[in-house]
Scaffold this motif. Structure first.
Motif, PDB file in Angstrom:
ATOM      1  N   GLU A  46      82.284 -21.485 -69.248  1.00  0.00           N
ATOM      2  CA  GLU A  46      81.890 -20.417 -69.207  1.00  0.00           C
ATOM      3  C   GLU A  46      83.186 -19.368 -69.426  1.00  0.00           C
ATOM      4  O   GLU A  46      84.231 -19.735 -68.908  1.00  0.00           O
ATOM      5  CB  GLU A  46      81.058 -19.712 -68.158  1.00  0.00           C
ATOM      6  CG  GLU A  46      81.503 -19.645 -66.845  1.00  0.00           C
ATOM      7  CD  GLU A  46      80.601 -19.160 -65.815  1.00  0.00           C
ATOM      8  OE1 GLU A  46      79.555 -18.893 -66.038  1.00  0.00           O
ATOM      9  OE2 GLU A  46      81.152 -19.363 -64.554  1.00  0.00           O
ATOM     10  N   ALA A  61      83.759 -11.053 -67.431  1.00  0.00           N
ATOM     11  CA  ALA A  61      82.693 -11.237 -67.406  1.00  0.00           C
ATOM     12  C   ALA A  61      81.835 -10.609 -66.113  1.00  0.00           C
ATOM     13  O   ALA A  61      82.608 -10.292 -65.218  1.00  0.00           O
ATOM     14  CB  ALA A  61      82.394 -12.776 -67.260  1.00  0.00           C
ATOM     15  N   TRP A 109      84.652 -13.772 -77.617  1.00  0.00           N
ATOM     16  CA  TRP A 109      83.897 -14.099 -76.222  1.00  0.00           C
ATOM     17  C   TRP A 109      83.404 -15.486 -76.288  1.00  0.00           C
ATOM     18  O   TRP A 109      83.051 -16.002 -75.254  1.00  0.00           O
ATOM     19  CB  TRP A 109      82.977 -13.053 -76.064  1.00  0.00           C
ATOM     20  CG  TRP A 109      82.534 -12.648 -74.742  1.00  0.00           C
ATOM     21  CD1 TRP A 109      81.237 -13.041 -74.284  1.00  0.00           C
ATOM     22  CD2 TRP A 109      83.232 -12.414 -73.383  1.00  0.00           C
ATOM     23  NE1 TRP A 109      80.916 -12.783 -72.945  1.00  0.00           N
ATOM     24  CE2 TRP A 109      82.246 -12.339 -72.638  1.00  0.00           C
ATOM     25  CE3 TRP A 109      84.364 -12.023 -73.296  1.00  0.00           C
ATOM     26  CZ2 TRP A 109      82.674 -12.098 -71.076  1.00  0.00           C
ATOM     27  CZ3 TRP A 109      84.999 -11.693 -72.005  1.00  0.00           C
ATOM     28  CH2 TRP A 109      83.935 -11.434 -70.990  1.00  0.00           C
TER      29      TRP A 109
END
Length: 127
Positions: A46, A61, A109
């Motif tokens: 992630e 994030a 991203w």
């Protein structure tokens, strides 16, 4: 060809801090956006944060907002991830990645948007 080498990982107690570094070699480092990603055991990789090629813009994030900050020093060809108030859920292998990217208004991203990756550094948050 860019090469990225992460360092600064280790074992830290909950509530502690670490600063990760990503040293970058190769040409045109200052033309590349840099991202930090992490992968915990049994979970997908992630995104954590990214920074524009100039360093003027970052995106963090939601899961680490207010605890992590990202910066870069293009003269030193190094990007940093400052991690504070660490939690056990932050335990993961942390990777930096690079993508040639000159836009300031939108940053890459997604994992697939990055072309170059480091080998990762382990961060373990445990008492």
């Amino acid at each position: 060809q860019l090469q990225l080498v992460e360092s600064g990982g280790g074992l830290v107690q909950p509530g502690g801090s670490l600063r990760l570094s990503c040293e970058i070699s190769g040409i045109d480092v200052d033309l590349h956006a840099i991202g930090w990603f992490r992968q915990a055991p049994g979970k997908e990789r992630e995104v954590v944060a990214c920074i524009s090629s100039s360093g003027r813009r970052t995106r963090i994030a939601d899961s680490v907002q207010g605890r992590f900050t990202m910066s870069r020093d293009n003269d030193k060809k190094t990007v940093y991830l400052e991690m504070n108030s660490l939690e056990p859920d932050d335990t993961a292998v942390y990777y930096c990645a690079a993508r040639q990217w000159l836009y300031e208004t939108q940053l890459p991203w997604q994992i697939y948007e990055y072309d170059y990756w480091g080998q990762g550094t382990q961060v373990t948050v445990s008492s």
